[in-house]
Design a protein around this motif. Structure first.
Motif, PDB file in Angstrom:
ATOM      1  N   ALA A  66       8.230  -1.404   3.313  1.00 50.35           N
ATOM      2  CA  ALA A  66       7.051  -0.205   3.777  1.00 50.35           C
ATOM      3  C   ALA A  66       7.729   0.911   4.325  1.00 50.35           C
ATOM      4  CB  ALA A  66       6.038  -0.934   4.584  1.00 50.35           C
ATOM      5  N   LYS A  67       7.195   2.079   4.362  1.00 49.31           N
ATOM      6  CA  LYS A  67       7.840   3.396   5.040  1.00 49.31           C
ATOM      7  C   LYS A  67       6.909   3.702   6.060  1.00 49.31           C
ATOM      8  CE  LYS A  67      11.085   3.610   1.882  1.00 49.31           C
ATOM      9  NZ  LYS A  67      11.710   2.306   1.905  1.00 49.31           N
ATOM     10  N   GLU A  68       7.496   4.666   7.077  1.00 47.22           N
ATOM     11  CA  GLU A  68       6.649   5.359   8.220  1.00 47.22           C
ATOM     12  C   GLU A  68       5.787   6.068   7.431  1.00 47.22           C
ATOM     13  OE1 GLU A  68       7.737   8.400  11.609  1.00 47.22           O
ATOM     14  OE2 GLU A  68       9.239   7.318  10.612  1.00 47.22           O
ATOM     15  N   ASN A  69       4.525   6.197   7.882  1.00 45.35           N
ATOM     16  CA  ASN A  69       3.335   6.987   7.693  1.00 45.35           C
ATOM     17  C   ASN A  69       2.626   6.744   6.261  1.00 45.35           C
ATOM     18  OD1 ASN A  69       3.432   8.493  10.062  1.00 45.35           O
ATOM     19  ND2 ASN A  69       5.125   9.626   9.001  1.00 45.35           N
ATOM     20  N   GLN A  70       3.029   5.265   5.826  1.00 46.53           N
ATOM     21  CA  GLN A  70       2.345   4.909   4.756  1.00 46.53           C
ATOM     22  C   GLN A  70       1.075   4.298   5.092  1.00 46.53           C
ATOM     23  OE1 GLN A  70       5.189   2.639   2.421  1.00 46.53           O
ATOM     24  NE2 GLN A  70       5.569   4.201   1.036  1.00 46.53           N
ATOM     25  N   VAL A  71      -0.011   4.189   4.168  1.00 47.76           N
ATOM     26  CA  VAL A  71      -1.179   3.203   4.363  1.00 47.76           C
ATOM     27  C   VAL A  71      -0.914   2.030   3.716  1.00 47.76           C
ATOM     28  CG1 VAL A  71      -3.439   3.093   3.881  1.00 47.76           C
ATOM     29  CG2 VAL A  71      -2.679   5.335   4.674  1.00 47.76           C
ATOM     30  N   TRP A  72      -1.245   0.958   4.415  1.00 54.36           N
ATOM     31  CA  TRP A  72      -0.807  -0.347   3.937  1.00 54.36           C
ATOM     32  C   TRP A  72      -2.289  -1.069   3.493  1.00 54.36           C
ATOM     33  CZ3 TRP A  72       0.998  -4.887   7.802  1.00 54.36           C
ATOM     34  CH2 TRP A  72       0.879  -5.978   7.209  1.00 54.36           C
ATOM     35  N   LYS A  83      -4.288  13.582   5.979  1.00 57.22           N
ATOM     36  CA  LYS A  83      -4.620  12.876   7.089  1.00 57.22           C
ATOM     37  C   LYS A  83      -5.529  11.738   6.979  1.00 57.22           C
ATOM     38  CE  LYS A  83      -4.533  16.786  10.213  1.00 57.22           C
ATOM     39  NZ  LYS A  83      -3.602  16.555  10.948  1.00 57.22           N
ATOM     40  N   VAL A  84      -5.216  10.771   7.907  1.00 56.60           N
ATOM     41  CA  VAL A  84      -6.059   9.468   7.323  1.00 56.60           C
ATOM     42  C   VAL A  84      -7.516   9.748   7.386  1.00 56.60           C
ATOM     43  CG1 VAL A  84      -6.579   7.284   8.526  1.00 56.60           C
ATOM     44  CG2 VAL A  84      -4.331   7.964   8.742  1.00 56.60           C
ATOM     45  N   ILE A 107      -3.504   2.994  15.754  1.00 56.99           N
ATOM     46  CA  ILE A 107      -3.395   2.844  13.997  1.00 56.99           C
ATOM     47  C   ILE A 107      -4.765   2.382  13.666  1.00 56.99           C
ATOM     48  CG2 ILE A 107      -2.169   1.681  12.291  1.00 56.99           C
ATOM     49  CD1 ILE A 107       0.210   1.459  14.000  1.00 56.99           C
ATOM     50  N   PRO A 108      -5.249   3.202  12.738  1.00 56.57           N
ATOM     51  CA  PRO A 108      -6.459   2.659  12.544  1.00 56.57           C
ATOM     52  C   PRO A 108      -6.605   1.572  11.565  1.00 56.57           C
ATOM     53  CG  PRO A 108      -6.084   5.282  12.057  1.00 56.57           C
ATOM     54  CD  PRO A 108      -4.848   4.513  12.597  1.00 56.57           C
ATOM     55  N   ILE A 109      -7.508   0.719  11.506  1.00 60.69           N
ATOM     56  CA  ILE A 109      -7.889  -0.163  10.613  1.00 60.69           C
ATOM     57  C   ILE A 109      -9.322   0.014   9.872  1.00 60.69           C
ATOM     58  CG2 ILE A 109      -8.611  -2.766  10.187  1.00 60.69           C
ATOM     59  CD1 ILE A 109      -6.858  -3.480  12.730  1.00 60.69           C
ATOM     60  N   LEU A 110      -9.168   0.097   8.525  1.00 57.54           N
ATOM     61  CA  LEU A 110     -10.039   0.567   7.906  1.00 57.54           C
ATOM     62  C   LEU A 110     -10.449  -0.204   6.737  1.00 57.54           C
ATOM     63  CD1 LEU A 110      -8.165   3.953   6.732  1.00 57.54           C
ATOM     64  CD2 LEU A 110      -9.781   3.677   8.634  1.00 57.54           C
ATOM     65  N   ASP A 158      -5.966  11.350  12.824  1.00 56.50           N
ATOM     66  CA  ASP A 158      -5.370  12.525  12.650  1.00 56.50           C
ATOM     67  C   ASP A 158      -3.825  12.244  12.222  1.00 56.50           C
ATOM     68  OD1 ASP A 158      -7.329  14.060  13.038  1.00 56.50           O
ATOM     69  OD2 ASP A 158      -7.014  14.449  15.020  1.00 56.50           O
ATOM     70  N   ARG A 159      -3.490  11.031  12.126  1.00 54.54           N
ATOM     71  CA  ARG A 159      -2.111  10.994  11.449  1.00 54.54           C
ATOM     72  C   ARG A 159      -1.878  11.136  10.161  1.00 54.54           C
ATOM     73  NH1 ARG A 159       0.360   5.916  14.350  1.00 54.54           N
ATOM     74  NH2 ARG A 159       1.986   6.280  12.745  1.00 54.54           N
ATOM     75  N   GLU A 160      -0.904  11.863   9.809  1.00 49.66           N
ATOM     76  CA  GLU A 160      -0.340  12.348   8.382  1.00 49.66           C
ATOM     77  C   GLU A 160       0.055  11.038   7.569  1.00 49.66           C
ATOM     78  OE1 GLU A 160      -0.508  15.394   6.899  1.00 49.66           O
ATOM     79  OE2 GLU A 160      -1.243  15.998   8.956  1.00 49.66           O
TER      80      GLU A 160
END
Length: 122
Positions: A52-58, A13-14, A100-103, A33-35
């Motif tokens: 880029a693919k779905e559910n990846q972290v950029w 999870k993020v 979509i979280p920005i970290l 809580d996103r995978e």
């Protein structure tokens, strides 16, 4: 000849990545809580849009609103800003609306990518 074995990235999870890497959450808390199934590193928006693919972290140092447009289009799990970069206000607003979280981190792109890779593959 030995077969090549490709390890499957484990899902996290993020929020787990935030904790493990000590990341700052700027916005998009509803998406923690996103995978996450992998990562993508690029500062070129067209590259991310095409690959880029779905559910990846950029992982990027771009901070403008177009980052969230691409992250939303690709249904990415989160965006990590490196080298102490901070998102623009409108970027954070878009992050909130898309969940979509920005970290953020003070680490370099290289070190951030390495640590994320290690988390997802070990």
């Amino acid at each position: 000849m030995k077969p090549i074995v490709i390890k499957k990235e484990k899902e996290m999870k993020v929020s787990e990545i935030v904790n493990e890497l000590g990341l700052k959450v700027f916005s998009g808390e509803k998406g923690l809580d996103r995978e996450v199934t992998g990562g993508y590193v690029s500062d070129l928006l067209s590259d991310v849009m095409g690959n880029a693919k779905e559910n990846q972290v950029w992982i990027t140092l771009q901070v403008h609103q177009n980052v969230m447009a691409i992250a939303s289009l690709k249904d990415m799990a989160a965006v990590i800003l490196v080298k102490g970069c901070q998102p623009n206000e409108n970027t954070m607003q878009h992050s909130e609306s898309e969940s979509i979280p920005i970290l953020g981190t003070e680490l370099s792109t290289f070190e951030t990518a390495g640590r994320l890779y290690q988390l997802l593959n070990c």
